[in-house]
Design a protein around this motif. Sequence first.
Motif: not given
Length: 347
Positions: A249, A252-253, A255
């Motif tokens: 990602g 903010q996505e 990971k």
Amino acid sequence: MRRGVVAGGVAVVVVVGGGSALAWTAEGGEARAGNAAKLRAVAVSRGDLVDTETVDGKLTHDGVREVWAGASGVVTWAPGQGAVVKRGGTLLRVAGEPVTLMYGGSPMYRVLKNGDSGNDVRQLERNLRALGYGGLTVDEEFTAATENVVKEWQDDRGLEQTGMVDGAQVVFLDGAVQIREVKAPEGKQAVKGQPVLTVAGTRRVVRVDLDADRQDLARKGAKVSVELPGGKKVEGTISDVGEVAESTGEGQEKKTTIGVEISLGGAGTGRFDEAPVSVELESERREGVLSVPVEALLALREGGFGVEVMDGGRRLVAVEAGAFGGGRVEIAGAGIAEGVRVGVPAE
């Protein structure tokens, strides 16, 4: 029943269900009682206290890898997805001839023939012996005896009896495999050096993509509890913890995770494959501590906690609360010892 404790004047009041209350003097003696809370007594116990965190995982098989073609030609037979192939079995057929699975850690990288020597020769001879062929010595030398046994094996497999073995005839893998994907189905052209199958081992494992900032939860060799689809719980052991974090990602996505593998041993997992599971990982362990059920704790208004000791009467004792885990809490305080009976709400 929900209990709370408040302090006021010289008494501490333990509020119980239905608005009734017990009053305690500052010294801990019972001053007066209304409709007393219905309690049952449980003993303070000593033992290990384990706290856990639950993470998501996937039930799968170990050793996922691709099988590369050592032969070129049209695929005339391929196994079905989910099929299990063992030593001596056929992985696929190219131009009508079988490609045979044998066990070993080294790939077939050359044509093996009379006069060759090396560990790959030993690997081939070990498989021929395991398949029931005698008349050869398992060592690193490809002798005339080895050649004769190879010809016998080739005859049994419907291959030309050349006495030589190459990657078009044999694929060495770590053990029995389950077919996960057929990349070269019947009628497709197999090209030497290209993947034709995706396989996995037959051992059931759970894989967890664990957030990198929680990697301290995963310790190799630690026991875990795995909840399978349908609610059945089985025990597992962390068999591998990745050393390299992977990021997926963006923004903010994004990971970042590490891979964790959990071995399930002989636990019955049914036919589920690639199914989501829940894994309880140990986050904290306190050894040899005194603990009581969490519902035995009373929160004091001025701060801290207490428990009701039931030793012929009911008296409030202030305690220090420590670690929580498994529905219990570690406590310490004056007069608190193993076997002391404290009150918890009756069901």
